[in-house]
Design a protein around this motif. Structure first.
Motif, PDB file in Angstrom:
ATOM      1  N   GLU A  90       0.825  -1.210   0.000  1.00  0.00           N
ATOM      2  CA  GLU A  90       0.000   0.000   0.000  1.00  0.00           C
ATOM      3  C   GLU A  90       0.861   1.264   0.000  1.00  0.00           C
ATOM      4  O   GLU A  90       0.559   2.221  -0.715  1.00  0.00           O
ATOM      5  N   LYS A  91       1.935   1.255   0.767  1.00  0.00           N
ATOM      6  CA  LYS A  91       2.824   2.425   0.810  1.00  0.00           C
ATOM      7  C   LYS A  91       3.465   2.652  -0.552  1.00  0.00           C
ATOM      8  O   LYS A  91       3.474   3.776  -1.069  1.00  0.00           O
ATOM      9  N   ALA A  92       3.993   1.589  -1.152  1.00  0.00           N
ATOM     10  CA  ALA A  92       4.627   1.716  -2.466  1.00  0.00           C
ATOM     11  C   ALA A  92       3.615   2.169  -3.517  1.00  0.00           C
ATOM     12  O   ALA A  92       3.903   3.052  -4.329  1.00  0.00           O
ATOM     13  N   THR A 104      -4.174   2.784  -6.155  1.00  0.00           N
ATOM     14  CA  THR A 104      -4.805   2.043  -5.067  1.00  0.00           C
ATOM     15  C   THR A 104      -4.452   0.575  -5.231  1.00  0.00           C
ATOM     16  O   THR A 104      -4.008   0.141  -6.311  1.00  0.00           O
ATOM     17  N   MET A 105      -4.657  -0.193  -4.183  1.00  0.00           N
ATOM     18  CA  MET A 105      -4.428  -1.633  -4.258  1.00  0.00           C
ATOM     19  C   MET A 105      -5.327  -2.235  -5.337  1.00  0.00           C
ATOM     20  O   MET A 105      -4.883  -3.054  -6.142  1.00  0.00           O
ATOM     21  N   ALA A 137      -6.574  -0.803  -8.018  1.00  0.00           N
ATOM     22  CA  ALA A 137      -6.111  -0.428  -9.360  1.00  0.00           C
ATOM     23  C   ALA A 137      -4.890  -1.255  -9.755  1.00  0.00           C
ATOM     24  O   ALA A 137      -4.789  -1.726 -10.893  1.00  0.00           O
ATOM     25  N   ALA A 138      -3.971  -1.450  -8.823  1.00  0.00           N
ATOM     26  CA  ALA A 138      -2.762  -2.219  -9.119  1.00  0.00           C
ATOM     27  C   ALA A 138      -3.103  -3.668  -9.442  1.00  0.00           C
ATOM     28  O   ALA A 138      -2.558  -4.251 -10.378  1.00  0.00           O
ATOM     29  N   ILE A 139      -3.998  -4.257  -8.671  1.00  0.00           N
ATOM     30  CA  ILE A 139      -4.391  -5.647  -8.920  1.00  0.00           C
ATOM     31  C   ILE A 139      -5.124  -5.752 -10.253  1.00  0.00           C
ATOM     32  O   ILE A 139      -4.921  -6.696 -11.018  1.00  0.00           O
ATOM     33  N   THR A 140      -5.944  -4.751 -10.575  1.00  0.00           N
ATOM     34  CA  THR A 140      -6.647  -4.735 -11.863  1.00  0.00           C
ATOM     35  C   THR A 140      -5.647  -4.673 -13.013  1.00  0.00           C
ATOM     36  O   THR A 140      -5.768  -5.404 -14.006  1.00  0.00           O
ATOM     37  N   VAL A 141      -4.637  -3.818 -12.902  1.00  0.00           N
ATOM     38  CA  VAL A 141      -3.593  -3.723 -13.935  1.00  0.00           C
ATOM     39  C   VAL A 141      -2.908  -5.084 -14.106  1.00  0.00           C
ATOM     40  O   VAL A 141      -2.716  -5.568 -15.222  1.00  0.00           O
ATOM     41  N   PHE A 142      -2.548  -5.696 -12.968  1.00  0.00           N
ATOM     42  CA  PHE A 142      -1.891  -7.003 -13.003  1.00  0.00           C
ATOM     43  C   PHE A 142      -2.771  -8.038 -13.711  1.00  0.00           C
ATOM     44  O   PHE A 142      -2.322  -8.742 -14.625  1.00  0.00           O
ATOM     45  N   LEU A 143      -4.030  -8.142 -13.310  1.00  0.00           N
ATOM     46  CA  LEU A 143      -4.922  -9.160 -13.879  1.00  0.00           C
ATOM     47  C   LEU A 143      -5.217  -8.906 -15.354  1.00  0.00           C
ATOM     48  O   LEU A 143      -5.323  -9.855 -16.146  1.00  0.00           O
ATOM     49  N   LYS A 144      -5.338  -7.644 -15.758  1.00  0.00           N
ATOM     50  CA  LYS A 144      -5.549  -7.345 -17.181  1.00  0.00           C
ATOM     51  C   LYS A 144      -4.345  -7.791 -18.005  1.00  0.00           C
ATOM     52  O   LYS A 144      -4.498  -8.357 -19.086  1.00  0.00           O
ATOM     53  N   LYS A 145      -3.159  -7.555 -17.486  1.00  0.00           N
ATOM     54  CA  LYS A 145      -1.936  -7.941 -18.206  1.00  0.00           C
ATOM     55  C   LYS A 145      -1.839  -9.472 -18.291  1.00  0.00           C
ATOM     56  O   LYS A 145      -1.482 -10.008 -19.337  1.00  0.00           O
ATOM     57  N   VAL A 146      -2.154 -10.164 -17.206  1.00  0.00           N
ATOM     58  CA  VAL A 146      -2.160 -11.637 -17.237  1.00  0.00           C
ATOM     59  C   VAL A 146      -3.148 -12.127 -18.288  1.00  0.00           C
ATOM     60  O   VAL A 146      -2.827 -13.007 -19.095  1.00  0.00           O
TER      61      VAL A 146
END
Length: 89
Positions: free
Chosen positions: A20-22, A29-30, A32-41
């Motif tokens: 969360e800090k990074a 947001t967490m 948004a980051a997870i969404t970016v990761f899953l879209k790329k996968v």
């Protein structure tokens, strides 16, 4: 708006806080980051970063540690330099 779903999972608290800090430093947001990761996968059909094993647990290092332990047993518990082991030890 696209259909959305909710995913729940457990993660170590310290891992979550560090992430969360990074992510906050990056303006994400967490979620948004997870969404970016899953879209790329989904798009690339692969994990979008290299995953490697800890070299400590490599077969070569495990063999080296076993040789060092055997040498310690033979010499009464002293090994001064692991790198000095030969293939015969």
């Amino acid at each position: 708006m696209a259909n959305t779903t909710q995913i729940c999972f457990r993660i170590d608290e310290e891992v979550k806080q560090n992430a969360e800090k990074a992510l906050d430093d990056m303006g994400l947001t967490m979620s948004a980051a997870i969404t970016v990761f899953l879209k790329k996968v989904g798009r690339e059909h692969r994990i979008p970063f290299e995953i490697t094993a800890d070299p400590f647990y490599s077969a070569a290092n495990m063999e080296r540690l076993q040789r060092a332990a055997a040498q310690m047993e033979r010499t009464g518990g002293t090994v001064h330099e692991i790198g000095a082991l030969s293939d015969d030890d």
